[in-house]
Design a protein around this motif. Structure first.
Motif, PDB file in Angstrom:
ATOM      1  N   TYR A 126      31.083  55.841  24.968  1.00 57.23           N
ATOM      2  CA  TYR A 126      32.411  56.417  25.179  1.00 57.23           C
ATOM      3  C   TYR A 126      33.154  55.222  25.598  1.00 57.23           C
ATOM      4  CZ  TYR A 126      30.536  61.000  24.337  1.00 57.23           C
ATOM      5  OH  TYR A 126      29.848  62.083  23.841  1.00 57.23           O
ATOM      6  N   LYS A 127      32.614  54.810  26.938  1.00 54.29           N
ATOM      7  CA  LYS A 127      33.615  53.797  27.610  1.00 54.29           C
ATOM      8  C   LYS A 127      33.698  52.343  26.610  1.00 54.29           C
ATOM      9  CE  LYS A 127      33.303  55.187  32.436  1.00 54.29           C
ATOM     10  NZ  LYS A 127      33.158  54.778  33.693  1.00 54.29           N
ATOM     11  N   ARG A 128      32.563  52.110  25.985  1.00 57.06           N
ATOM     12  CA  ARG A 128      32.666  50.895  24.927  1.00 57.06           C
ATOM     13  C   ARG A 128      33.574  51.025  24.025  1.00 57.06           C
ATOM     14  NH1 ARG A 128      27.433  47.896  22.406  1.00 57.06           N
ATOM     15  NH2 ARG A 128      28.667  46.913  20.767  1.00 57.06           N
ATOM     16  N   SER A 129      33.737  52.372  23.379  1.00 54.71           N
ATOM     17  CA  SER A 129      34.732  52.404  22.201  1.00 54.71           C
ATOM     18  C   SER A 129      36.122  52.441  22.850  1.00 54.71           C
ATOM     19  CB  SER A 129      34.416  53.632  21.618  1.00 54.71           C
ATOM     20  OG  SER A 129      34.588  54.925  22.152  1.00 54.71           O
ATOM     21  N   GLU A 130      36.251  53.106  24.049  1.00 62.24           N
ATOM     22  CA  GLU A 130      37.715  53.187  24.803  1.00 62.24           C
ATOM     23  C   GLU A 130      38.067  51.639  25.193  1.00 62.24           C
ATOM     24  OE1 GLU A 130      38.105  56.500  27.515  1.00 62.24           O
ATOM     25  OE2 GLU A 130      36.607  57.619  26.227  1.00 62.24           O
ATOM     26  N   GLU A 135      41.382  46.832  24.289  1.00 64.57           N
ATOM     27  CA  GLU A 135      41.372  45.394  23.953  1.00 64.57           C
ATOM     28  C   GLU A 135      41.079  44.802  25.378  1.00 64.57           C
ATOM     29  OE1 GLU A 135      45.098  44.195  22.436  1.00 64.57           O
ATOM     30  OE2 GLU A 135      44.426  44.670  20.194  1.00 64.57           O
ATOM     31  N   ILE A 136      40.034  45.593  26.128  1.00 66.36           N
ATOM     32  CA  ILE A 136      39.517  44.815  27.333  1.00 66.36           C
ATOM     33  C   ILE A 136      38.766  43.940  26.757  1.00 66.36           C
ATOM     34  CG2 ILE A 136      37.961  45.127  29.189  1.00 66.36           C
ATOM     35  CD1 ILE A 136      39.127  47.916  29.543  1.00 66.36           C
ATOM     36  N   PHE A 158      36.413  44.448  18.151  1.00 69.83           N
ATOM     37  CA  PHE A 158      35.136  44.922  18.018  1.00 69.83           C
ATOM     38  C   PHE A 158      34.425  44.215  19.274  1.00 69.83           C
ATOM     39  CE2 PHE A 158      36.421  46.119  13.867  1.00 69.83           C
ATOM     40  CZ  PHE A 158      36.133  47.614  13.935  1.00 69.83           C
ATOM     41  N   TYR A 159      33.595  44.766  19.915  1.00 71.03           N
ATOM     42  CA  TYR A 159      32.482  44.095  20.912  1.00 71.03           C
ATOM     43  C   TYR A 159      31.419  43.491  20.011  1.00 71.03           C
ATOM     44  CZ  TYR A 159      34.774  45.862  24.888  1.00 71.03           C
ATOM     45  OH  TYR A 159      36.031  46.280  26.031  1.00 71.03           O
ATOM     46  N   GLU A 160      31.236  42.019  20.514  1.00 67.75           N
ATOM     47  CA  GLU A 160      30.049  41.402  20.038  1.00 67.75           C
ATOM     48  C   GLU A 160      29.105  41.504  21.478  1.00 67.75           C
ATOM     49  OE1 GLU A 160      29.232  39.952  17.133  1.00 67.75           O
ATOM     50  OE2 GLU A 160      31.077  40.709  16.378  1.00 67.75           O
ATOM     51  N   GLU A 161      27.997  41.835  21.214  1.00 68.12           N
ATOM     52  CA  GLU A 161      26.977  42.096  22.200  1.00 68.12           C
ATOM     53  C   GLU A 161      25.956  40.902  22.377  1.00 68.12           C
ATOM     54  OE1 GLU A 161      23.513  45.189  22.365  1.00 68.12           O
ATOM     55  OE2 GLU A 161      25.512  46.395  22.293  1.00 68.12           O
ATOM     56  N   SER A 162      25.631  40.507  23.761  1.00 66.88           N
ATOM     57  CA  SER A 162      24.558  39.776  24.183  1.00 66.88           C
ATOM     58  C   SER A 162      23.937  40.494  25.216  1.00 66.88           C
ATOM     59  CB  SER A 162      25.257  38.387  24.629  1.00 66.88           C
ATOM     60  OG  SER A 162      25.953  37.920  23.768  1.00 66.88           O
TER      61      SER A 162
END
Length: 191
Positions: A126-130, A135-136, A158-162
């Motif tokens: 939820y927090k990831r999509s919000e 645009e954090i 979209f978030y790129e994840e590491s």
């Protein structure tokens, strides 16, 4: 942290900012409903305290016009606001709210959430999509149970994840010179 929804009354963001039920309860605003957030674990507090100290030192060292806050809020939608574990904002954003509730409508530069057993879905989904929607630029998920730190960098909405583990040095876009390993972060949660 256990989450409990309050009565079915729908609150506006403005009502949420001014809400006071006379208790020490902390609430998030989720689709207009108040959700009680229980206090974090001691491990959670220790990791947050450590990261706040590290971030403050880095901000001071690089003479950045930023401020680090813990347990402040960020507006994530029309009737949504989340309480973060830790975040960094520009000083001018903090000045705009100097005598108001610490619920920022300006997206933070970096947000950190420490995962607790009952916040897994909230922090990872939820927090990831919000946070992406508002645009954090950078979002860290510190997961003591899984022994990892996930750093999400916003790219084209979209978030790129590491994912970092063990002795991996955490790579941050916002704090690009920080010298910090996952082990250091997770060890901070021990007394």
């Amino acid at each position: 942290m256990t989450v409990t929804s309050t009565q079915e009354h729908l609150y506006s963001f403005e009502q949420y900012c001014n809400y006071d039920d006379g208790t020490d309860n902390r609430y998030e605003l989720v689709d207009g409903k108040l959700e009680v957030i229980n206090p974090p674990t001691v491990r959670h507090f220790l990791i947050t305290k450590y990261l706040e100290k590290v971030f403050d030192q880095e901000i001071t060292r690089k003479i950045l016009p930023w401020v680090c806050f813990k347990e402040a809020g960020v507006r994530t939608g029309w009737r949504k606001s989340r309480l973060t574990d830790l975040f960094i904002v520009p000083q001018e954003a903090a000045l705009e709210l100097i005598d108001q509730s610490a619920i920022f409508q300006t997206p933070p530069l970096l947000v950190v959430e420490i995962v607790s057993p009952d916040s897994v879905t909230r922090d990872y989904r939820y927090k990831r999509s919000e946070y992406a929607a508002v645009e954090i630029a950078e979002y860290w998920i510190v997961d003591p149970k899984e022994n990892k730190v996930t750093v999400l960098i916003l790219e084209e909405g979209f978030y790129e994840e590491s994912v970092f583990i063990g002795e991996d040095k955490i790579i941050s876009r916002q704090l690009n010179e920080i010298d910090l390993t996952v082990k250091q972060v997770l060890d901070a949660g021990n007394i």
